[in-house]
Design an enzyme around this catalytic site. Sequence first.
Site, PDB file in Angstrom:
ATOM      1  N   HIS A  68      21.670 -14.357  15.205  1.00  0.00           N
ATOM      2  CA  HIS A  68      22.193 -13.115  14.630  1.00  0.00           C
ATOM      3  C   HIS A  68      21.069 -12.082  14.557  1.00  0.00           C
ATOM      4  CE1 HIS A  68      25.166 -11.068  12.091  1.00  0.00           C
ATOM      5  NE2 HIS A  68      24.085 -10.423  11.732  1.00  0.00           N
ATOM      6  N   TYR A 197      25.653  -3.795   4.858  1.00  0.00           N
ATOM      7  CA  TYR A 197      25.127  -3.344   3.571  1.00  0.00           C
ATOM      8  C   TYR A 197      25.791  -2.012   3.254  1.00  0.00           C
ATOM      9  CZ  TYR A 197      21.291  -6.693   4.373  1.00  0.00           C
ATOM     10  OH  TYR A 197      20.555  -7.819   4.612  1.00  0.00           O
ATOM     11  N   PRO A 289      18.224 -12.626  -4.055  1.00  0.00           N
ATOM     12  CA  PRO A 289      18.811 -12.874  -2.732  1.00  0.00           C
ATOM     13  C   PRO A 289      18.959 -11.616  -1.873  1.00  0.00           C
ATOM     14  CG  PRO A 289      20.467 -13.119  -4.458  1.00  0.00           C
ATOM     15  CD  PRO A 289      19.173 -12.836  -5.147  1.00  0.00           C
ATOM     16  N   LYS A 293      15.420 -14.514   1.392  1.00  0.00           N
ATOM     17  CA  LYS A 293      14.113 -15.135   1.656  1.00  0.00           C
ATOM     18  C   LYS A 293      13.925 -16.507   1.007  1.00  0.00           C
ATOM     19  CE  LYS A 293      12.184 -11.637   3.838  1.00  0.00           C
ATOM     20  NZ  LYS A 293      12.428 -11.664   5.271  1.00  0.00           N
ATOM     21  N   TYR A 384      12.156  -8.134   7.640  1.00  0.00           N
ATOM     22  CA  TYR A 384      13.520  -8.604   7.386  1.00  0.00           C
ATOM     23  C   TYR A 384      13.721 -10.006   7.941  1.00  0.00           C
ATOM     24  CZ  TYR A 384      18.655  -8.279   7.280  1.00  0.00           C
ATOM     25  OH  TYR A 384      19.992  -8.484   7.033  1.00  0.00           O
TER      26      TYR A 384
HETATM   27  P1  RFL Z   1      17.065 -25.863  -4.676  1.00  0.00           P
HETATM   28  O1  RFL Z   1      17.861 -25.660  -3.430  1.00  0.00           O
HETATM   29  O2  RFL Z   1      17.564 -25.237  -5.929  1.00  0.00           O
HETATM   30  O3  RFL Z   1      16.929 -27.432  -4.886  1.00  0.00           O
HETATM   31  C1  RFL Z   1      16.374 -27.948  -6.077  1.00  0.00           C
HETATM   32  C2  RFL Z   1      16.909 -29.363  -6.228  1.00  0.00           C
HETATM   33  O4  RFL Z   1      16.308 -29.948  -7.384  1.00  0.00           O
HETATM   34  C3  RFL Z   1      17.319 -30.610  -8.138  1.00  0.00           C
HETATM   35  N1  RFL Z   1      16.840 -30.658  -9.531  1.00  0.00           N
HETATM   36  C4  RFL Z   1      16.312 -31.768 -10.092  1.00  0.00           C
HETATM   37  N2  RFL Z   1      16.118 -33.008  -9.604  1.00  0.00           N
HETATM   38  C5  RFL Z   1      15.510 -33.915 -10.417  1.00  0.00           C
HETATM   39  N3  RFL Z   1      15.144 -33.633 -11.704  1.00  0.00           N
HETATM   40  C6  RFL Z   1      15.341 -32.395 -12.231  1.00  0.00           C
HETATM   41  N4  RFL Z   1      14.957 -32.115 -13.493  1.00  0.00           N
HETATM   42  C7  RFL Z   1      15.939 -31.388 -11.407  1.00  0.00           C
HETATM   43  N5  RFL Z   1      16.259 -30.099 -11.591  1.00  0.00           N
HETATM   44  C8  RFL Z   1      16.795 -29.674 -10.441  1.00  0.00           C
HETATM   45  C9  RFL Z   1      18.558 -29.780  -7.929  1.00  0.00           C
HETATM   46  O5  RFL Z   1      19.746 -30.524  -8.175  1.00  0.00           O
HETATM   47  C10 RFL Z   1      18.406 -29.398  -6.452  1.00  0.00           C
HETATM   48  O6  RFL Z   1      18.996 -30.345  -5.604  1.00  0.00           O
HETATM   49  O7  RFL Z   1      15.565 -25.386  -4.507  1.00  0.00           O
HETATM   50  P2  RFL Z   1      14.604 -25.265  -3.220  1.00  0.00           P
HETATM   51  O8  RFL Z   1      14.603 -26.548  -2.454  1.00  0.00           O
HETATM   52  O9  RFL Z   1      13.359 -24.688  -3.719  1.00  0.00           O
HETATM   53  O10 RFL Z   1      15.373 -24.213  -2.249  1.00  0.00           O
HETATM   54  C11 RFL Z   1      15.522 -22.870  -2.657  1.00  0.00           C
HETATM   55  C12 RFL Z   1      16.810 -22.293  -2.073  1.00  0.00           C
HETATM   56  O11 RFL Z   1      17.899 -23.144  -2.387  1.00  0.00           O
HETATM   57  C13 RFL Z   1      17.077 -20.869  -2.592  1.00  0.00           C
HETATM   58  O12 RFL Z   1      15.892 -20.124  -2.597  1.00  0.00           O
HETATM   59  C14 RFL Z   1      18.092 -20.125  -1.692  1.00  0.00           C
HETATM   60  O13 RFL Z   1      19.375 -20.705  -1.795  1.00  0.00           O
HETATM   61  C15 RFL Z   1      18.151 -18.649  -2.064  1.00  0.00           C
HETATM   62  N6  RFL Z   1      19.207 -17.941  -1.324  1.00  0.00           N
HETATM   63  C16 RFL Z   1      19.014 -17.577  -0.002  1.00  0.00           C
HETATM   64  N7  RFL Z   1      17.846 -17.870   0.615  1.00  0.00           N
HETATM   65  C17 RFL Z   1      17.681 -17.569   1.929  1.00  0.00           C
HETATM   66  O14 RFL Z   1      16.597 -17.848   2.486  1.00  0.00           O
HETATM   67  N8  RFL Z   1      18.672 -16.961   2.683  1.00  0.00           N
HETATM   68  C18 RFL Z   1      19.884 -16.650   2.125  1.00  0.00           C
HETATM   69  O15 RFL Z   1      20.774 -16.142   2.831  1.00  0.00           O
HETATM   70  C19 RFL Z   1      20.083 -16.931   0.712  1.00  0.00           C
HETATM   71  N9  RFL Z   1      21.261 -16.659   0.107  1.00  0.00           N
HETATM   72  C20 RFL Z   1      20.424 -17.666  -1.958  1.00  0.00           C
HETATM   73  C21 RFL Z   1      21.446 -17.024  -1.209  1.00  0.00           C
HETATM   74  C22 RFL Z   1      20.643 -18.003  -3.296  1.00  0.00           C
HETATM   75  C23 RFL Z   1      21.838 -17.691  -3.906  1.00  0.00           C
HETATM   76  N10 RFL Z   1      21.995 -18.014  -5.279  1.00  0.00           N
HETATM   77  C24 RFL Z   1      22.824 -19.086  -5.689  1.00  0.00           C
HETATM   78  C25 RFL Z   1      21.037 -17.484  -6.193  1.00  0.00           C
HETATM   79  C26 RFL Z   1      22.659 -16.741  -1.809  1.00  0.00           C
HETATM   80  C27 RFL Z   1      22.866 -17.057  -3.172  1.00  0.00           C
HETATM   81  C28 RFL Z   1      24.185 -16.704  -3.816  1.00  0.00           C
END
Ligand code: RFL
Length: 387
Positions: A68, A197, A289, A293, A384
């Site tokens: 994309h 956007y 978000p 990133k 970006y």
């Molecule tokens: P995660 O994915 O939150 O995983 C953390 C894991 O730790 C577990 N956990 C525990 N396990 C043991 N003991 C505990 N005390 C624990 N506490 C928590 C959780 O269950 C989970 O499995 O963190 P990680 O690995 O650092 O990854 C980060 C990403 O998930 C996050 O930054 C992204 O999702 C942000 N984000 C986006 N990032 C992108 O690069 N591109 C995107 O298009 C994008 N879109 C988004 C997003 C985040 C969003 N939200 C929900 C804020 C869209 C949304 C709506």
Amino acid sequence: MLVLGAGPAGLVLGNILVDRGIDCVILERAERAHVQTRARAGFLAANTVRILERHGLAEGLHRHGQTHSTCEFRTEDGRFRLDYSGLGQGERHTVYPQQDLVTDLLTRFLERGGQIRFGTEAVTVRGADSERPEVAVREADERPGLWRARYVAGCDGRHGAARRSLPAGTVRHHRDHGVTWLGLLAEAPPSLDAVGYAVHAQGFAGHMARTSEITRYYLQWERGIPADAWSEEQIWHELELRMRATEYGPLRRGPLVQRAVVDLESDVLEPLRHGALFLVGDAAGLISPSAAKGANLAVLEAAILAPALVDDLTTGNSAGLDSYSARCLTHIWRAQEFSHWMIGLLHGPSGTDGESGFHNSLRRSRLTSLRTSRSHQDWFAEHYVGV
Ligand code: RFL
């Protein structure tokens, strides 16, 4: 080696370590089904894809993901598109839902012989300043347990045990951007072949493809209002209004299968290492978000930490671990800077940002510059799609 959390950060780290022969256990609070269905990110930067390829983790995204490279801005001054594959470094995103990536990473980790304990919540990390830190856990049957390892990687997100266990003196730089989004997943095909956007007097609206049947939408939302306050009809009406559907074409509607209120906040912890405890991914820093990133930074940080751990554990060379925090913080702050810039580009004034006419004119000028200046477009494209 103990890894807390089986998100993108923990699973990339675990995969690289196990592949290099390091004994590694992941402790994950949630059940497997939950981890594999949590829909969040979708846009993977070119560098993220390269990292995953290098470690044999990109098969699924190459098979099912879609490249994309276009975004479209819709504003009071008309609309314009940027094809960023022809700008900046000439790179593209791969669109691949985060839950599918996590499923691939998990499958590969287990195939490689990694161990993961689902339903096991880390409660606290103790003795990070020692050679044998320990993690107190609540096991799946609610009983307390204790795990020990040479190193602990806190990949357990913003509310995890790693953050709760940091010593006094850890700095947390925090910013509440004063803006809230309602994140939506629609069971509907994308409405345009670009990230959309929309900047509107009523607030921001966004459109992002996920798959041919699922589309993510965002609606700038009043803080404190629950996600279910509006009917589906009201939400689609508002999305169409802000995305100027009467001028540029209707949206392809479908059932809204997920709604989440996201307050746009950022934070960065410094340093990212405390003796034997390392912070990775959202645990190291939360990024709004607005520029997609978060997951990309999580993968990058894991890929920086993994070889440093391997070096230390196999040859005793700790140089990589010593520089982990500083190296990652450089990337994190660049991403934060761009993400912050995007928030200013897409929203009206908030909080203490001052008088609305001034801010709106700045935003309009920023968009005009992006529409007309090739060097500004190159800068945009580089940041970006890059991390
Ligand atoms: P995660 O994915 O939150 O995983 C953390 C894991 O730790 C577990 N956990 C525990 N396990 C043991 N003991 C505990 N005390 C624990 N506490 C928590 C959780 O269950 C989970 O499995 O963190 P990680 O690995 O650092 O990854 C980060 C990403 O998930 C996050 O930054 C992204 O999702 C942000 N984000 C986006 N990032 C992108 O690069 N591109 C995107 O298009 C994008 N879109 C988004 C997003 C985040 C969003 N939200 C929900 C804020 C869209 C949304 C709506």
